[in-house]
Design an enzyme around this catalytic site. Structure first.
Site, PDB file in Angstrom:
ATOM      1  N   ASP A 194       1.007  -1.124  -0.305  1.00  0.00           N
ATOM      2  CA  ASP A 194      -0.060   0.082   0.009  1.00  0.00           C
ATOM      3  C   ASP A 194       0.860   0.924  -0.540  1.00  0.00           C
ATOM      4  O   ASP A 194       0.832   2.097  -0.070  1.00  0.00           O
ATOM      5  CB  ASP A 194      -1.094   0.246   1.098  1.00  0.00           C
ATOM      6  CG  ASP A 194      -1.559  -0.423   1.755  1.00  0.00           C
ATOM      7  OD1 ASP A 194      -2.114  -1.711   0.265  1.00  0.00           O
ATOM      8  OD2 ASP A 194      -2.519  -0.979   2.538  1.00  0.00           O
ATOM      9  N   HIS A 195       1.737   1.477   0.669  1.00  0.00           N
ATOM     10  CA  HIS A 195       2.958   2.463   0.781  1.00  0.00           C
ATOM     11  C   HIS A 195       3.618   2.874  -0.422  1.00  0.00           C
ATOM     12  O   HIS A 195       4.217   3.832  -0.400  1.00  0.00           O
ATOM     13  CB  HIS A 195       3.256   2.514   2.218  1.00  0.00           C
ATOM     14  CG  HIS A 195       2.168   2.656   3.391  1.00  0.00           C
ATOM     15  ND1 HIS A 195       1.236   3.874   3.487  1.00  0.00           N
ATOM     16  CD2 HIS A 195       1.955   1.592   3.983  1.00  0.00           C
ATOM     17  CE1 HIS A 195       0.278   2.960   4.274  1.00  0.00           C
ATOM     18  NE2 HIS A 195       0.440   2.381   5.322  1.00  0.00           N
ATOM     19  N   ARG A 218      -9.282   0.990   0.049  1.00  0.00           N
ATOM     20  CA  ARG A 218     -10.073   2.089   0.276  1.00  0.00           C
ATOM     21  C   ARG A 218     -11.114   2.466  -0.250  1.00  0.00           C
ATOM     22  O   ARG A 218     -10.801   2.897  -1.416  1.00  0.00           O
ATOM     23  CB  ARG A 218      -9.475   2.807   1.171  1.00  0.00           C
ATOM     24  CG  ARG A 218      -8.363   2.216   2.507  1.00  0.00           C
ATOM     25  CD  ARG A 218      -7.511   3.440   3.064  1.00  0.00           C
ATOM     26  NE  ARG A 218      -7.092   2.569   4.836  1.00  0.00           N
ATOM     27  CZ  ARG A 218      -8.093   2.730   5.462  1.00  0.00           C
ATOM     28  NH1 ARG A 218      -8.993   3.974   5.612  1.00  0.00           N
ATOM     29  NH2 ARG A 218      -7.134   2.106   6.904  1.00  0.00           N
ATOM     30  N   GLY A 267       1.311  -3.578  12.138  1.00  0.00           N
ATOM     31  CA  GLY A 267       2.460  -3.139  13.495  1.00  0.00           C
ATOM     32  C   GLY A 267       3.443  -3.642  14.094  1.00  0.00           C
ATOM     33  O   GLY A 267       4.899  -3.472  14.332  1.00  0.00           O
TER      34      GLY A 267
HETATM   35  N1  PXP Z   1      -3.034  -6.415   7.714  1.00  0.00           N
HETATM   36  C1  PXP Z   1      -4.735  -6.285   8.179  1.00  0.00           C
HETATM   37  C2  PXP Z   1      -5.870  -6.382   8.091  1.00  0.00           C
HETATM   38  C3  PXP Z   1      -4.320  -4.166   7.370  1.00  0.00           C
HETATM   39  O1  PXP Z   1      -5.051  -3.763   7.194  1.00  0.00           O
HETATM   40  C4  PXP Z   1      -2.831  -4.197   7.944  1.00  0.00           C
HETATM   41  C5  PXP Z   1      -2.642  -2.320   7.540  1.00  0.00           C
HETATM   42  O2  PXP Z   1      -2.816  -2.089   6.004  1.00  0.00           O
HETATM   43  C6  PXP Z   1      -1.469  -4.841   7.682  1.00  0.00           C
HETATM   44  C7  PXP Z   1      -1.942  -5.775   7.793  1.00  0.00           C
HETATM   45  C8  PXP Z   1       0.086  -4.399   7.988  1.00  0.00           C
HETATM   46  O3  PXP Z   1       0.296  -3.646   8.677  1.00  0.00           O
HETATM   47  P1  PXP Z   1       1.121  -2.827   8.680  1.00  0.00           P
HETATM   48  O4  PXP Z   1       1.608  -1.810   7.888  1.00  0.00           O
HETATM   49  O5  PXP Z   1       1.316  -2.117   9.918  1.00  0.00           O
HETATM   50  O6  PXP Z   1       1.838  -4.093   8.637  1.00  0.00           O
END
Ligand code: PXP
Length: 239
Positions: free
Chosen positions: A8-9, A44, A191
């Site tokens: 995503d990022h 989203r 996280g």
């Molecule tokens: N799992 C779910 C359901 C999420 O919504 C996210 C964030 O998009 C993640 C895992 C990944 O989280 P992080 O970006 O903190 O590793």
């Protein structure tokens, strides 16, 4: 323990300029070549990072499992049924949240979730529900027909006090054991970082983790290939 990399990022950086780079499709290919078992993206409602075009292209290019995270809205369900990713993870989504805040309340949304799970499964899509580490939620996820529960590791990940870390870790472990005993697969996510993932890797019942922010953050400096390999090395060598 398998690793699904959330890209995503990479799209967040692209959307900061509404440009065509960096492309999450390139990131996904590199992550898979480095050993990720699949790719996760969260489409989203506000399309703030991942776009429909990304999901379409990833469906064509991801070699492992494409996991589409989404809220179970009518619009997004229609998109999922059209694109047919290998897996869908249903998540709650609040207006204006920076990232997903906690797991689904399966009890509160039981009829809608049961319907969404059934529709997705009829199309051959494996369904995961993102839930808090709570045995009651695990049981309701099983009751609505989920194949997998992704256990929210965010509270564990954010805890700083050693007793709180241990308490939150235990909640994740107990929920994963309960899920496995009920015949569900247990995944984990949210996280997780290079500093805290080894504790989660100790939990044998968790067969897969989904990690985005930390891997993409490291990839900015060392490249996606090394970032994924370093995370996989931690998953293979629990604390
Ligand atoms: N799992 C779910 C359901 C999420 O919504 C996210 C964030 O998009 C993640 C895992 C990944 O989280 P992080 O970006 O903190 O590793």
């Amino acid at each position: 323990m398998r690793l699904s990399v959330n890209v995503d990022h990479v799209a967040t950086i692209r959307q900061a300029r509404m440009a065509d780079e960096p492309d999450p499709i390139w990131a996904a290919a590199q992550a898979e070549l480095a050993g990720a078992c699949g790719i996760t993206v969260h489409l989203r409602g506000d399309r703030r990072h991942i776009q429909d075009r990304d999901v379409l292209l990833l469906k064509k290019t991801v070699a492992g499992v494409l996991n589409l995270e989404m809220k179970a809205t009518t619009e997004l369900l229609a998109t999922a049924l059209e694109i047919r990713p290998g897996m869908c993870t249903l998540v709650p989504e609040g207006d204006g949240e920076l990232t997903t805040q906690g797991g689904l309340d399966v009890m509160a949304e039981e009829p809608q979730l049961r319907d969404a799970v059934a529709k997705l499964k009829e199309s051959g899509i494996t369904v995961s529900l993102f839930i808090d580490p709570d045995v009651v939620q695990v049981g309701r996820a099983k009751a609505v027909g989920a194949d997998i529960v992704e256990i929210h590791t965010g509270i564990f990940a954010e805890a700083t006090d050693p007793d709180e870390i241990q308490r939150e870790f235990e909640k994740v472990r107990v929920a994963a054991i309960a899920a496995t005993e009920m015949g569900l697969k247990a995944h984990g996510g949210h996280g997780l970082t290079y500093r805290n993932v080894q504790a989660i890797a100790e939990i044998e019942e968790i067969v897969e983790v989904s990690i985005g922010h930390s891997v993409v953050s490291r990839a900015v400096f060392v490249g996606m290939d090394l970032a994924v390999r370093e995370m996989l090395a931690l998953l293979e060598a629990p604390a």
